[in-house]
Design an enzyme around this catalytic site. Structure first.
Site, PDB file in Angstrom:
ATOM      1  CE  LYS A  77      -3.876   2.066   2.613  1.00  0.00           C
ATOM      2  NZ  LYS A  77      -4.767   1.924   3.793  1.00  0.00           N
ATOM      3  CB  SER A 110      -8.133   3.838   2.767  1.00  0.00           C
ATOM      4  OG  SER A 110      -7.286   3.171   3.695  1.00  0.00           O
ATOM      5  CB  SER A 134      -8.505   0.898   5.528  1.00  0.00           C
ATOM      6  OG  SER A 134      -9.204   2.102   5.412  1.00  0.00           O
TER       7      SER A 134
HETATM    8  N1  GLN Z   1     -13.184   4.345   6.085  1.00  0.00           N
HETATM    9  C1  GLN Z   1     -12.605   4.804   7.320  1.00  0.00           C
HETATM   10  C2  GLN Z   1     -12.185   6.236   7.194  1.00  0.00           C
HETATM   11  O1  GLN Z   1     -12.350   6.809   6.140  1.00  0.00           O
HETATM   12  C3  GLN Z   1     -11.466   3.938   7.729  1.00  0.00           C
HETATM   13  C4  GLN Z   1     -10.262   4.215   6.947  1.00  0.00           C
HETATM   14  C5  GLN Z   1      -9.097   3.361   7.363  1.00  0.00           C
HETATM   15  O2  GLN Z   1      -9.244   2.347   8.022  1.00  0.00           O
HETATM   16  N2  GLN Z   1      -7.915   3.824   7.016  1.00  0.00           N
HETATM   17  O3  GLN Z   1     -11.691   6.817   8.118  1.00  0.00           O
END
Ligand code: GLN
Length: 484
Positions: free
Chosen positions: A76, A151, A175
């Site tokens: 990532k 994400s 995410s």
């Molecule tokens: N979807 C969540 C957010 O936008 C979690 C994102 C994540 O785990 N990095 O904060």
């Protein structure tokens, strides 16, 4: 080769059926030929990967190969990789080649794994659909115009499309698990502190945790074996021995106590989704587990608490991007304030700005007690819910996400609706607990994730449960129709 799992590839390398160089060339060719369909990579590191592959083949010839030696994978784009562009999905960092490796990148390098590139992601890991990336949205190989989740959407799409057998990812509120669910993968977020955060671009430091996206639990165990461990460079890293996570995979599940939180099977979950998750859980009963209903009474407060705490931490973490030290700098600043203002206005996207605003507000004098402190108290109650639950059960199971993959554009105008994608995943980040998502069914020909939450440092038990399930089901072997 591309249809094989990481463990199968490790086998092929070990028996000499292929070499890392051949495997890496094939991987790079496939990315070049097909990634336009998904946009799952921000950077493909051809030369660097081939060098690593040749070094891996040499290490094997010298008798120094481990299970990951020579295996191509993607990082990532949130993991700092020395001299290799690390953008975090942002214009702010689109010129940033870190002078050092994150601990995770270093450990995988040391293990001889071959990083073929950096995977697309929501900007600064803020999002649930990979639509906030400066480098454009990622498409889910399960269907034209479908989001892969976020994400870690690029990592998930790259694995689901079978461009790479595994990818690293991070999970602050879901995410890893939500993209795993939407792309039909096995996603593992270990206990907070299990994997070093050093060199991972920080979003919300008390919640961020690195983990893996793979096709199955065995591959997740192999990755975790390498990635986990104490790191003096991360003050929240925990000094505990790293077991061999593959040791327990075959253990019998007889007597395993599974809890189903009644709050996770409420209105938020459609009947079709609930049915798939319940069917998956009934497989566990066949495997000898006992299932009972439990309650996590503060579940409904998790998303609200998260959207105070995570933005608060993000607003502090992102203050380092000031146009001075590194990252985007505006043209011709008139004075210092203009430099800050325009560099940050230009460098950050809308969602990131929204979080900085919310977080700054929540931390400001006069509102700190009402929002931030309150949210921390709720967090403590959520943690206590889990402690109580784990006095009665060994693992908690339920859905990962409220729905399968949705269409690009569906939720972009409605942030709250987007935030609710993580309604089932956020609580384990707030509590610091390990959690996984494994493919557990299908709705409308799209994958449905089964979430497994474990007690602190109980990754081995979770992986065991996931692996045994994968021996008697084939959801994890379903191939995304638009994979190549
Ligand atoms: N979807 C969540 C957010 O936008 C979690 C994102 C994540 O785990 N990095 O904060």
């Amino acid at each position: 080769m591309h249809t094989r799992t990481l463990s199968e590839l490790a086998q092929a390398l070990q028996t000499g059926e292929t070499t890392s160089e051949a495997l890496t060339r094939e991987t790079l060719e496939r990315i070049r030929a097909h990634d336009d369909n998904y946009n799952s990579f921000v950077t493909v590191a051809e030369e660097r990967a081939l060098e690593q592959a040749r070094a891996a083949d040499q290490a094997r010839a010298d008798g120094n190969a481990g299970p990951l030696t020579g295996i191509p994978f993607a990082h990532k784009d949130i993991f700092c990789t020395e001299d290799l562009l690390t953008t975090c999905g942002s214009h702010m960092l689109d010129n940033f080649a870190p002078p050092y490796n994150s601990t995770v990148a270093q450990k995988l390098d040391d293990a001889g794994a071959v990083c073929v590139g950096k995977a697309n992601m929501d900007e600064f890991a803020m999002g649930s659909s990979n639509e906030t990336s400066y480098f454009g949205p990622v498409t889910n190989p399960w269907g034209e115009g479908l989001v892969p989740g976020g994400s870690s959407g690029g990592s998930a799409a790259a694995v689901a499309a079978r461009l790479v057998p595994a990818a690293t990812a991070t999970d602050t509120g879901g995410s890893i698990r939500q993209p795993a669910a939407l792309c039909g993968l096995t996603g593992l977020k270990p206990t907070y502190g299990r994997i070093s955060r050093y060199g991972i671009i920080a979003f919300a430091s008390s919640l961020d945790q690195a983990g893996t996206l793979t096709h199955d639990a065995r591959d997740a165990a192999l990755m975790l074996n390498t990635m986990a461990g104490f790191d003096p460079k991360d003050s929240t890293s925990l000094d505990r021995e790293v077991p061999d996570y593959t040791d327990n995979l075959e253990s019998d599940l007889g007597g395993l106590r599974i809890g189903l939180p009644k709050e996770y099977f409420s209105d938020t979950l459609s009947p079709e989704m609930a049915e798939q998750v319940r069917n998956a859980i009934s497989e566990y009963e066949k495997l000898g587990a006992t299932v009972k209903e439990i309650s996590l009474p503060h579940s409904h407060l998790a998303v609200a608490a998260y959207y105070v705490i995570a933005p608060a931490e993000a607003s502090a973490n992102l203050s380092r991007f000031d146009g001075v030290r590194y990252g985007h700098r505006c043209e011709n600043p008139q004075d210092l304030n203009d430099l800050y203002l325009r560099s940050r206005s230009e460098g950050f996207g809308e969602e990131v700005k929204r979080r900085i605003l919310v977080g700054t507000y929540a931390l400001s004098a006069g509102f700190f007690d009402a929002y931030y402190l309150k949210a921390q108290k709720v967090r403590r109650l959520i943690q206590q819910d889990f402690t109580d639950a784990f006095s009665e059960v060994d693992l908690i199971m339920g859905p990962t996400s409220p729905s399968p993959a949705f269409a690009q554009g569906d939720k972009t105008d409605d942030p709250i609706n987007m935030y609710l994608e993580d309604v089932f995943t956020i609580a384990s980040n707030l509590a610091g607990l390990p959690a996984m998502s494994i493919p557990g069914g299908m709705v409308n020909d799209l994958p449905v994730g089964l979430q497994i939450i474990g007690n602190y440092f109980d990754e081995a038990r979770m992986l065991n449960a996931a692996h045994r399930f994968q021996q008697v089901t084939d959801w994890h072997q379903q191939v995304a129709p638009n994979s190549v």
